[in-house]
Design a protein around this motif. Structure first.
Motif, PDB file in Angstrom:
ATOM      1  N   ASP A   1      32.840  37.145  28.372  1.00 14.08           N
ATOM      2  CA  ASP A   1      33.790  36.184  28.930  1.00 14.08           C
ATOM      3  C   ASP A   1      34.224  36.691  30.311  1.00 14.08           C
ATOM      4  O   ASP A   1      34.622  37.845  30.456  1.00 14.08           O
ATOM      5  CB  ASP A   1      34.999  36.106  27.988  1.00 14.08           C
ATOM      6  N   PRO A   2      34.142  35.857  31.354  1.00 17.09           N
ATOM      7  CA  PRO A   2      34.517  36.294  32.705  1.00 17.09           C
ATOM      8  C   PRO A   2      35.913  36.922  32.776  1.00 17.09           C
ATOM      9  O   PRO A   2      36.138  37.842  33.569  1.00 17.09           O
ATOM     10  CB  PRO A   2      34.448  35.000  33.521  1.00 17.09           C
TER      11      PRO A   2
ATOM     12  N   THR B   1      35.452  40.515  31.673  1.00 21.85           N
ATOM     13  CA  THR B   1      34.717  41.270  32.689  1.00 21.85           C
ATOM     14  C   THR B   1      35.625  41.662  33.842  1.00 21.85           C
ATOM     15  O   THR B   1      35.584  42.791  34.342  1.00 21.85           O
ATOM     16  CB  THR B   1      33.532  40.440  33.219  1.00 21.85           C
ATOM     17  N   GLN B   2      36.471  40.721  34.262  1.00 18.34           N
ATOM     18  CA  GLN B   2      37.383  40.960  35.378  1.00 18.34           C
ATOM     19  C   GLN B   2      38.333  42.126  35.092  1.00 18.34           C
ATOM     20  O   GLN B   2      38.728  42.864  35.998  1.00 18.34           O
ATOM     21  CB  GLN B   2      38.182  39.688  35.663  1.00 18.34           C
TER      22      GLN B   2
ATOM     23  N   THR C   1      33.506  27.867  26.976  1.00 15.21           N
ATOM     24  CA  THR C   1      33.115  29.275  27.064  1.00 15.21           C
ATOM     25  C   THR C   1      32.536  29.752  25.742  1.00 15.21           C
ATOM     26  O   THR C   1      31.556  30.512  25.713  1.00 15.21           O
ATOM     27  CB  THR C   1      34.332  30.141  27.447  1.00 15.21           C
TER      28      THR C   1
END
Length: 280
Positions: free
Chosen positions: A138-139, A142-143, A122
């Motif tokens: 970074d996912p 975001t979540q 990542t």
């Protein structure tokens, strides 16, 4: 940070980079991981030193933690962006600081966000995007910061803005105001609407109901070791740093071993040639 994992694409251009990280071990390991794609020209362990270093060295790229002494990462980011607008800034921090200051960091000029605990794959993706002046998040971050109700949730008729306030009810109103760039009175009105729509009388009740509905309250509080008090994310980041340093040391030993083998082979060839000449 396993340095055996390399970025998907190498480039001859290695951006001149300043690394701002308070923890020496993580900084040391991080430098070992990224050195093949970035030229580290300076390191700082506190916010004021970071600003002064960037001002003096004028780097292309800055890797910046938020949890810094003297000046925190938000103020450092703001000053760097004002003085060096072409520098691309990647925030490398933990879930707590990433979710508490995400919007403020964006407004301050941060281009990318990555968690220290996410690992090298990542991180390399974030570096590749941000060094090209492209946004990256970074996912996992975001979540958390872009939450929306799941389709299975009861319809509470909350607006998107009210959801942004709802998931931050653990913060003080002033902190919510600063993070969402919203007037304090507007925050208060949103909370009044949230309480009415969720049919609760207190913000604590609204926060508890939000969790029951599947929301994650921000900032994301870290899990901690009950004995040491160190966060799990910090422990993972330190282990990754130790692994990166160990890998770097191993590569050095293997290179030294190859040099010794080459020297031994060269000596054997010379002895064999000498023996052949003597037999004639």
């Amino acid at each position: 940070m396993d340095s055996t994992l390399q970025p998907a694409r190498h480039s001859a251009f290695r951006p001149r980079t300043v690394l701002c990280e308070r923890h020496e071990l993580i900084r040391f390991g991080l430098k070992r991981v990224v050195s093949e794609v970035l030229e580290i020209i300076g390191e700082a362990s506190d916010g004021m030193a970071a600003v002064e270093l960037v001002r003096r060295l004028k780097p292309d790229f800055v890797i910046l933690d938020v949890d810094l002494d003297i000046l925190n990462g938000v103020e450092v980011c703001r000053r760097i962006s004002q003085e060096l607008p072409n520098a691309n800034i990647l925030i490398l921090t933990d879930s707590y600081h990433a979710t508490k200051y995400h919007n403020q960091l964006l407004r301050a000029g941060a281009r990318g966000f990555c968690l220290k605990s996410s690992g090298p794959r990542t991180l390399f993706e974030a570096i590749e995007q941000v060094t090209r002046a492209l946004p990256y998040c970074d996912p996992k971050i975001t979540q958390l910061v872009k939450q929306s109700p799941a389709s299975s949730m009861p319809n509470t008729n909350l607006t998107d803005r009210e959801i942004e306030v709802l998931i931050r009810l653990d913060l003080r109103n002033k902190e919510i105001s600063e993070e969402l760039d919203m007037k304090l009175r507007t925050v208060e009105k949103h909370i009044e609407c949230i309480l009415a729509k969720m049919k609760v009388s207190t913000r604590t009740g609204a926060a508890l109901k939000a969790v029951q509905l599947g929301y994650v309250l921000l900032p994301k509080m870290p899990g901690r070791d009950p004995v040491t008090g160190i966060s799990h994310e910090q422990t993972v980041a330190e282990l990754q740093a130790e692994l990166a340093v160990a890998n770097d040391h191993l590569k050095g030993l293997l290179k030294q071993n190859d040099l010794l083998k080459d020297a031994l082979n060269e000596k054997m060839r010379a002895l064999n040639q000498g023996g052949s000449t003597g037999s004639v």
